[in-house]
Design an enzyme around this catalytic site. Structure first.
Site, PDB file in Angstrom:
ATOM      1  N   SER A  13     -15.238   4.793  -3.775  1.00  0.00           N
ATOM      2  CA  SER A  13     -15.568   4.336  -5.135  1.00  0.00           C
ATOM      3  C   SER A  13     -15.945   2.851  -5.147  1.00  0.00           C
ATOM      4  O   SER A  13     -16.803   2.439  -5.934  1.00  0.00           O
ATOM      5  CB  SER A  13     -14.417   4.619  -6.107  1.00  0.00           C
ATOM      6  OG  SER A  13     -13.307   3.798  -5.842  1.00  0.00           O
ATOM      7  N   ARG A  95      -8.817   1.527   9.070  1.00  0.00           N
ATOM      8  CA  ARG A  95      -8.606   1.422  10.506  1.00  0.00           C
ATOM      9  C   ARG A  95      -8.162   0.003  10.834  1.00  0.00           C
ATOM     10  O   ARG A  95      -8.669  -0.964  10.237  1.00  0.00           O
ATOM     11  CB  ARG A  95      -9.911   1.677  11.275  1.00  0.00           C
ATOM     12  CG  ARG A  95     -10.456   3.062  11.129  1.00  0.00           C
ATOM     13  CD  ARG A  95      -9.699   4.086  11.932  1.00  0.00           C
ATOM     14  NE  ARG A  95      -9.593   3.760  13.342  1.00  0.00           N
ATOM     15  CZ  ARG A  95      -8.802   4.404  14.198  1.00  0.00           C
ATOM     16  NH1 ARG A  95      -8.048   5.402  13.780  1.00  0.00           N
ATOM     17  NH2 ARG A  95      -8.744   4.063  15.466  1.00  0.00           N
ATOM     18  N   HIS A 113      -8.419  -5.498  -0.596  1.00  0.00           N
ATOM     19  CA  HIS A 113      -7.064  -4.967  -0.414  1.00  0.00           C
ATOM     20  C   HIS A 113      -6.386  -4.898  -1.790  1.00  0.00           C
ATOM     21  O   HIS A 113      -6.487  -5.844  -2.572  1.00  0.00           O
ATOM     22  CB  HIS A 113      -6.272  -5.881   0.524  1.00  0.00           C
ATOM     23  CG  HIS A 113      -4.895  -5.369   0.805  1.00  0.00           C
ATOM     24  ND1 HIS A 113      -4.664  -4.296   1.643  1.00  0.00           N
ATOM     25  CD2 HIS A 113      -3.687  -5.752   0.337  1.00  0.00           C
ATOM     26  CE1 HIS A 113      -3.365  -4.041   1.678  1.00  0.00           C
ATOM     27  NE2 HIS A 113      -2.751  -4.927   0.903  1.00  0.00           N
ATOM     28  N   ASP A 149      -5.055  -7.609   6.906  1.00  0.00           N
ATOM     29  CA  ASP A 149      -5.014  -7.987   5.495  1.00  0.00           C
ATOM     30  C   ASP A 149      -4.708  -9.475   5.306  1.00  0.00           C
ATOM     31  O   ASP A 149      -3.898  -9.861   4.455  1.00  0.00           O
ATOM     32  CB  ASP A 149      -4.002  -7.126   4.718  1.00  0.00           C
ATOM     33  CG  ASP A 149      -4.404  -5.665   4.727  1.00  0.00           C
ATOM     34  OD1 ASP A 149      -5.612  -5.389   4.748  1.00  0.00           O
ATOM     35  OD2 ASP A 149      -3.504  -4.813   4.719  1.00  0.00           O
ATOM     36  N   GLU A 178     -11.044  -3.553  -9.087  1.00  0.00           N
ATOM     37  CA  GLU A 178     -11.708  -3.680  -7.781  1.00  0.00           C
ATOM     38  C   GLU A 178     -13.206  -3.459  -7.923  1.00  0.00           C
ATOM     39  O   GLU A 178     -14.016  -4.150  -7.284  1.00  0.00           O
ATOM     40  CB  GLU A 178     -11.141  -2.664  -6.787  1.00  0.00           C
ATOM     41  CG  GLU A 178      -9.704  -2.932  -6.359  1.00  0.00           C
ATOM     42  CD  GLU A 178      -9.218  -1.952  -5.297  1.00  0.00           C
ATOM     43  OE1 GLU A 178      -9.968  -1.664  -4.349  1.00  0.00           O
ATOM     44  OE2 GLU A 178      -8.079  -1.455  -5.424  1.00  0.00           O
TER      45      GLU A 178
HETATM   46  C1  GAR Z   1      -9.048   0.798  -2.538  1.00  0.00           C
HETATM   47  O1  GAR Z   1      -8.003   0.689  -3.472  1.00  0.00           O
HETATM   48  C2  GAR Z   1      -8.976  -0.326  -1.524  1.00  0.00           C
HETATM   49  O2  GAR Z   1      -8.531  -1.543  -2.085  1.00  0.00           O
HETATM   50  C3  GAR Z   1      -7.964   0.217  -0.549  1.00  0.00           C
HETATM   51  O3  GAR Z   1      -8.280   1.570  -0.419  1.00  0.00           O
HETATM   52  C4  GAR Z   1      -8.865   2.037  -1.651  1.00  0.00           C
HETATM   53  C5  GAR Z   1     -10.175   2.696  -1.312  1.00  0.00           C
HETATM   54  O4  GAR Z   1     -10.725   3.350  -2.418  1.00  0.00           O
HETATM   55  N1  GAR Z   1      -8.026  -0.485   0.697  1.00  0.00           N
HETATM   56  C6  GAR Z   1      -6.973  -0.744   1.469  1.00  0.00           C
HETATM   57  O5  GAR Z   1      -5.849  -0.372   1.201  1.00  0.00           O
HETATM   58  C7  GAR Z   1      -7.285  -1.541   2.724  1.00  0.00           C
HETATM   59  N2  GAR Z   1      -6.102  -2.112   3.273  1.00  0.00           N
HETATM   60  P1  GAR Z   1     -12.260   3.763  -2.432  1.00  0.00           P
HETATM   61  O6  GAR Z   1     -12.514   4.540  -1.150  1.00  0.00           O
HETATM   62  O7  GAR Z   1     -12.384   4.658  -3.626  1.00  0.00           O
HETATM   63  O8  GAR Z   1     -13.086   2.534  -2.525  1.00  0.00           O
END
Ligand code: GAR
Length: 193
Positions: A13, A95, A113, A149, A178
């Site tokens: 997303s 990853r 993050h 991170d 985000e």
């Molecule tokens: C998001 O909330 C992003 O911040 C998080 O994974 C989600 C991905 O959502 N990322 C992490 O936790 C990285 N450490 P998305 O695939 O719908 O963009």
């Protein structure tokens, strides 16, 4: 033309929000930039379908085919470098990256993050923020360094934690932010690349 390569592992997303912003704000004209490819380590990542539907090239480097992080990262870098990217964007790319990979893209590798870093690096950020009794939570866009991170903070968004929040409701509130934060942070970065 500045090529942007986006890496996803899941629903994508954030990637979709970046793609929409690039179209809406005409990054081609404004920044001489385009989303060149979306690459996933998971063949079944929802983000791949979303990207393909937008007419963006997609690619998979399945981490399960590699027996070391180094071997996976080397192949991933080969696929990324085919696009000669000015910027590599991690958008829910789950990853841990090797120091060699991070060094290769130093200064042109960014991540989002779902916490107010340096608080709560790693996984389960929303539950950890709730458990800690935080009144505010949020998301951070940062340059990627060898430490997970971590790295210079480019932008943050803050949301309130509400009394009856669960990890899921808090995650949803943060994710909405985000989608605004990440495209803006990237657009701010492009002129400096
Ligand atoms: C998001 O909330 C992003 O911040 C998080 O994974 C989600 C991905 O959502 N990322 C992490 O936790 C990285 N450490 P998305 O695939 O719908 O963009």
């Amino acid at each position: 033309m500045q090529n942007i390569v986006i890496l996803v592992s899941g629903s994508g997303s954030n990637m979709a929000a970046i793609v929409r912003a690039a179209e809406r704000d005409n990054w081609r004209k404004l920044h001489d930039a385009r989303i060149a490819a979306v690459i996933s380590n998971r063949p079944d990542a929802g983000g791949l379908k979303l990207a393909a539907a937008e007419g963006i090239r997609t690619d998979v480097v399945d981490h399960k085919r590699f027996d070391s992080r180094e071997a996976f990262d080397a192949e991933l870098a080969r696929h990324i470098d085919a696009h000669q990217p000015a910027l590599v964007v991690l958008a829910g790319f789950m990853r841990i990256l090797t120091p060699g990979f991070v060094a290769r893209y130093e200064g042109r590798l960014v991540n989002i993050h779902p916490s107010l870093l340096p608080a709560f690096p790693g996984l389960h950020t929303h539950q950890r923020a709730l458990d800690a009794g935080c009144r505010f939570a949020g998301a951070t866009v940062h340059q990627v360094t060898a430490e997970l991170d971590f790295g210079p903070i480019l932008a943050q968004a803050v949301v309130p934690v509400l009394p009856d929040d669960t990890a899921a409701t808090l995650a949803a509130r943060i994710l909405t932010q985000e989608h605004l934060l990440y495209p803006r942070a990237i657009a701010d970065l492009l002129p400096a690349l």
